[in-house]
Scaffold this active site. Structure first.
Site, short mmCIF file in Angstrom:
data_model
loop_
_atom_site.label_atom_id
_atom_site.label_comp_id
_atom_site.label_asym_id
_atom_site.label_seq_id
_atom_site.Cartn_x
_atom_site.Cartn_y
_atom_site.Cartn_z
CD GLU A 42 67.88 16.82 63.08
OE1 GLU A 42 67.08 16.06 63.67
OE2 GLU A 42 67.89 16.94 61.83
NE ARG A 46 66.96 10.25 68.36
CZ ARG A 46 67.95 9.45 67.96
NH1 ARG A 46 68.12 8.28 68.50
NH2 ARG A 46 68.77 9.85 67.00
CE LYS A 130 63.12 14.43 60.90
NZ LYS A 130 63.53 14.38 62.32
#
Length: 214
Positions: A42, A46, A130
């Site tokens: 993943e 960011r 999630k």
């Protein structure tokens, strides 16, 4: 579960990666993860160039599952798809992003930690969500409590997961897989400690297998 959910669940751990130098590190990192038995990544938005990292990782290891994390805009979903990314992870529940991802036929795992989030996810027919940030939001105890009124979901906790508590999470049948950055820390990646990353992945897979098979 659908094919992507099954594949991620089978691996049991999802490295959550902030890659600052994709051109330098993406291919080597992909190989290190696969060598450790964790062929999934993943890549978080960011860091700039997450889409570049996905493309390079897929080129290095074509059979690897590669997706985007910290997705907050539809433009990032488009960039992920263009780069060959195969799934989307969002920090919170955003109905617009879930609808857009479903329209584009790419699996999405939104961050959910409250009954309101779970209700929203239910309306979109999601199978796996999630749970972020996991430890800070009540950890496994809260996940178990939430599964009582919402047995439809498998959960992918992320945040505060390490080798120390991975087994405890994975033992619970509600858990599909655990996301974590402990095997892909900034120190390990920036200093190109690929062998250490591979070893941490191997240890993680051993914990998953032991927890599931006894």
């Amino acid at each position: 579960m659908n094919a992507m959910n099954e594949a991620i669940s089978k691996i049991g751990v999802v490295p959550v990666i902030k890659l600052n130098h994709p051109e330098r590190d993406a291919a080597a990192l992909a190989k290190a993860l696969c060598a450790g038995g964790v062929p999934v990544a993943e890549l978080t938005f960011r860091a700039a160039g997450a889409d570049t990292a996905m493309k390079l990782m897929k080129e290095a290891c074509p059979d690897m599952l590669v997706g985007a994390g910290t997705v907050t805009t539809t433009a990032q979903i488009d960039a992920t798809i263009a780069a060959g990314g195969q799934f989307i992870v969002t920090p919170g529940f955003d109905a617009e992003l879930v609808a857009y991802a479903q329209k584009k036929n790419i699996p999405i795992y939104p961050g959910c930690t409250t009954p309101t989030d779970y209700h929203a996810a239910l309306k979109f027919g999601l199978e796996v969500i999630k749970f972020f940030p996991a430890e800070q939001s009540g950890g496994l105890a809260k996940i178990k409590a939430m599964s009582a009124p919402f047995p439809q979901f498998k959960v992918m906790p992320t945040g505060g997961i390490s080798l120390k508590n991975l087994g405890e999470y994975i033992k619970n049948p509600v858990i599909a897989a655990c996301g974590g950055s402990y095997m892909v820390t900034a120190d390990l990646i920036d200093n190109q400690k690929w062998d250490e990353i591979t070893e941490l992945c191997k240890k993680s897979r051993e914990i998953v297998e032991e927890a599931r098979n006894g």
